[in-house]
Design a protein around this motif. Structure first.
Motif, PDB file in Angstrom:
ATOM      1  N   ASP A  26       7.649  18.823   0.659  1.00 17.19           N
ATOM      2  CA  ASP A  26       6.581  19.579   0.010  1.00 17.19           C
ATOM      3  C   ASP A  26       7.042  20.982  -0.345  1.00 17.19           C
ATOM      4  OD1 ASP A  26       3.868  20.301  -0.801  1.00 17.19           O
ATOM      5  OD2 ASP A  26       3.808  21.442   1.073  1.00 17.19           O
ATOM      6  N   ASN A  53       2.843  10.272  -4.418  1.00 15.40           N
ATOM      7  CA  ASN A  53       4.108  10.645  -3.797  1.00 15.40           C
ATOM      8  C   ASN A  53       4.996   9.406  -3.654  1.00 15.40           C
ATOM      9  OD1 ASN A  53       6.148  11.910  -2.404  1.00 15.40           O
ATOM     10  ND2 ASN A  53       5.076  11.892  -0.441  1.00 15.40           N
ATOM     11  N   ALA A 107       8.702  13.524  -7.692  1.00 16.66           N
ATOM     12  CA  ALA A 107       8.540  12.562  -6.590  1.00 16.66           C
ATOM     13  C   ALA A 107       9.504  11.392  -6.730  1.00 16.66           C
ATOM     14  CB  ALA A 107       7.095  12.061  -6.555  1.00 16.66           C
ATOM     15  N   PHE A 149       1.046  16.633   4.415  1.00 18.28           N
ATOM     16  CA  PHE A 149       2.325  15.932   4.287  1.00 18.28           C
ATOM     17  C   PHE A 149       2.864  15.536   5.658  1.00 18.28           C
ATOM     18  CE2 PHE A 149       2.442  17.301  -0.097  1.00 18.28           C
ATOM     19  CZ  PHE A 149       3.208  16.318  -0.718  1.00 18.28           C
ATOM     20  N   VAL A 191      -2.384  12.407   0.421  1.00 22.08           N
ATOM     21  CA  VAL A 191      -1.678  13.299  -0.499  1.00 22.08           C
ATOM     22  C   VAL A 191      -2.347  13.293  -1.865  1.00 22.08           C
ATOM     23  CG1 VAL A 191       0.491  13.663  -1.737  1.00 22.08           C
ATOM     24  CG2 VAL A 191       0.524  13.139   0.709  1.00 22.08           C
ATOM     25  N   TYR A 200       7.805  20.180  -4.123  1.00 22.78           N
ATOM     26  CA  TYR A 200       6.477  20.176  -4.738  1.00 22.78           C
ATOM     27  C   TYR A 200       5.834  21.553  -4.834  1.00 22.78           C
ATOM     28  CZ  TYR A 200       6.918  15.151  -3.817  1.00 22.78           C
ATOM     29  OH  TYR A 200       7.354  13.857  -3.780  1.00 22.78           O
ATOM     30  N   HIS A 235       7.163   8.450  -0.644  1.00 21.71           N
ATOM     31  CA  HIS A 235       6.537   8.135   0.641  1.00 21.71           C
ATOM     32  C   HIS A 235       7.147   6.889   1.284  1.00 21.71           C
ATOM     33  CE1 HIS A 235       3.420   8.798   3.556  1.00 21.71           C
ATOM     34  NE2 HIS A 235       2.980   7.570   3.449  1.00 21.71           N
ATOM     35  N   TYR A 283      -0.358   7.848   1.334  1.00 18.53           N
ATOM     36  CA  TYR A 283      -0.533   7.937  -0.115  1.00 18.53           C
ATOM     37  C   TYR A 283      -1.894   8.530  -0.464  1.00 18.53           C
ATOM     38  CZ  TYR A 283       3.495   5.195  -1.767  1.00 18.53           C
ATOM     39  OH  TYR A 283       4.754   4.774  -2.106  1.00 18.53           O
ATOM     40  N   LEU A 298      -1.424  13.770  -6.448  1.00 18.67           N
ATOM     41  CA  LEU A 298      -0.025  13.416  -6.628  1.00 18.67           C
ATOM     42  C   LEU A 298       0.244  12.047  -6.023  1.00 18.67           C
ATOM     43  CD1 LEU A 298       3.063  13.956  -7.095  1.00 18.67           C
ATOM     44  CD2 LEU A 298       3.049  15.065  -4.839  1.00 18.67           C
TER      45      LEU A 298
END
Length: 298
Positions: free
Chosen positions: A82, A38, A101, A196, A30, A86, A41, A27, A36
């Protein structure tokens, strides 16, 4: 409470907190680079646990080979998320990335729910992980000791990569000023993919260890674990790798202490983690080891 019981609970809290820490590092990395959260995750952790289950139960791989399969598969999944979800939104408002996300999270949960069903499956724990060690009256399994040891080793490797390698320098530079990094000829998308991949690999390790200590896997297992790991990252100071580990340990200890000292409140142990988060943010909004993002990263 007797001293032996107290130390037993501390060991349990250290093991639980280490699992949260592994996920929280993903976390925080990223967020440090992309700003972000995520939310997919935690579901990458679930995928890692299922890959470990598939490697052991279906392919009949040795445990460590199954872990490598989980790490590789989850890292690849992180890069794909990603690139597909993203990357097209790099210049979009942050709220668009956040909603995406959440959408990726629901997508993974429902795909696994359709394919594997919602019934929890027993994770095949290897014999060596179930062995019980007794030291001065303290009892703990090999699996519970493996978690903090592996977490500390991986933390050392992550810090070494971030501060002693060219990729680590590029990650920290990209986190600080993405536009300047692009002007210097560095492929920002490649660095995002590396971040990522690293975060997803750590989530996979956390997922396999969670399945070892709580031997079931099911499609929704990553939801609450992911939220607690996010809380751990924020408590420790999101954007700080060491802070993510510290936050994970704090959240883990909080859960265990609540059950140990107030058994009647055991049903509320999940809420206490978020109450602690609120208290920390009231007095230190950046988290315990949080950085001023205008001056530093990680």
């Amino acid at each position: 409470m007797e001293f032996t019981t107290f130390m037993q609970q501390m060991i349990n809290g250290f093991s639980l907190g280490s699992m949260y820490a592994l996920v929280a590092i993903g976390y925080t990395m990223v967020y440090g680079v992309l700003r972000l959260i995520n939310f997919a995750h935690g579901d990458v952790l679930m995928v890692g646990a299922f890959l470990g289950f598939f490697g052991i139960a279906v392919l009949e791989l040795p445990f460590f080979a199954a872990v490598i399969l989980a790490i590789a598969g989850s890292a690849l999944l992180g890069v794909m998320i990603d690139r597909i979800a993203y990357k097209p939104l790099r210049e979009a408002p942050r709220i668009s990335l956040l909603i995406t996300a959440i959408g990726v999270s629901f997508f993974l949960e429902n795909i696994f729910n359709v394919v594997f069903g919602g019934v929890p499956r027993a994770f095949p724990v290897p014999d060596f992980a179930e062995q019980i060690i007794s030291v001065s009256g303290l009892m703990f399994s090999v699996a519970s000791i493996m978690v903090p040891v592996v977490t500390l080793i991986l933390l050392g490797i992550i810090l070494l990569v971030l501060f002693k390698t060219k990729y680590g320098m590029a990650i920290r530079a990209l986190a600080f000023d993405a536009q300047t990094v692009n002007l210097m000829g560095i492929d920002a998308n490649r660095i995002f993919a590396v971040v990522f991949a690293i975060g997803s690999a750590l989530a996979a390790v956390g997922g396999v260890f969670w399945a070892l200590n709580y031997p079931t896997v099911e499609p929704m297992m990553g939801v609450l674990i992911g939220l607690k790991a996010f809380a751990a990252a924020v408590v420790g100071g999101i954007g700080s790798v060491a802070g993510a580990v510290l936050g994970g340990l704090i959240i883990g200890f909080t859960e265990v202490v609540v059950i140990a000292f107030w058994p009647d409140l055991g049903g509320y142990k999940d809420a206490f983690a978020f109450v602690f988060l609120i208290l920390v943010l009231l007095f230190k909004p950046t988290g315990i080891l949080g950085y001023d993002f205008e001056k530093a990263r990680f």
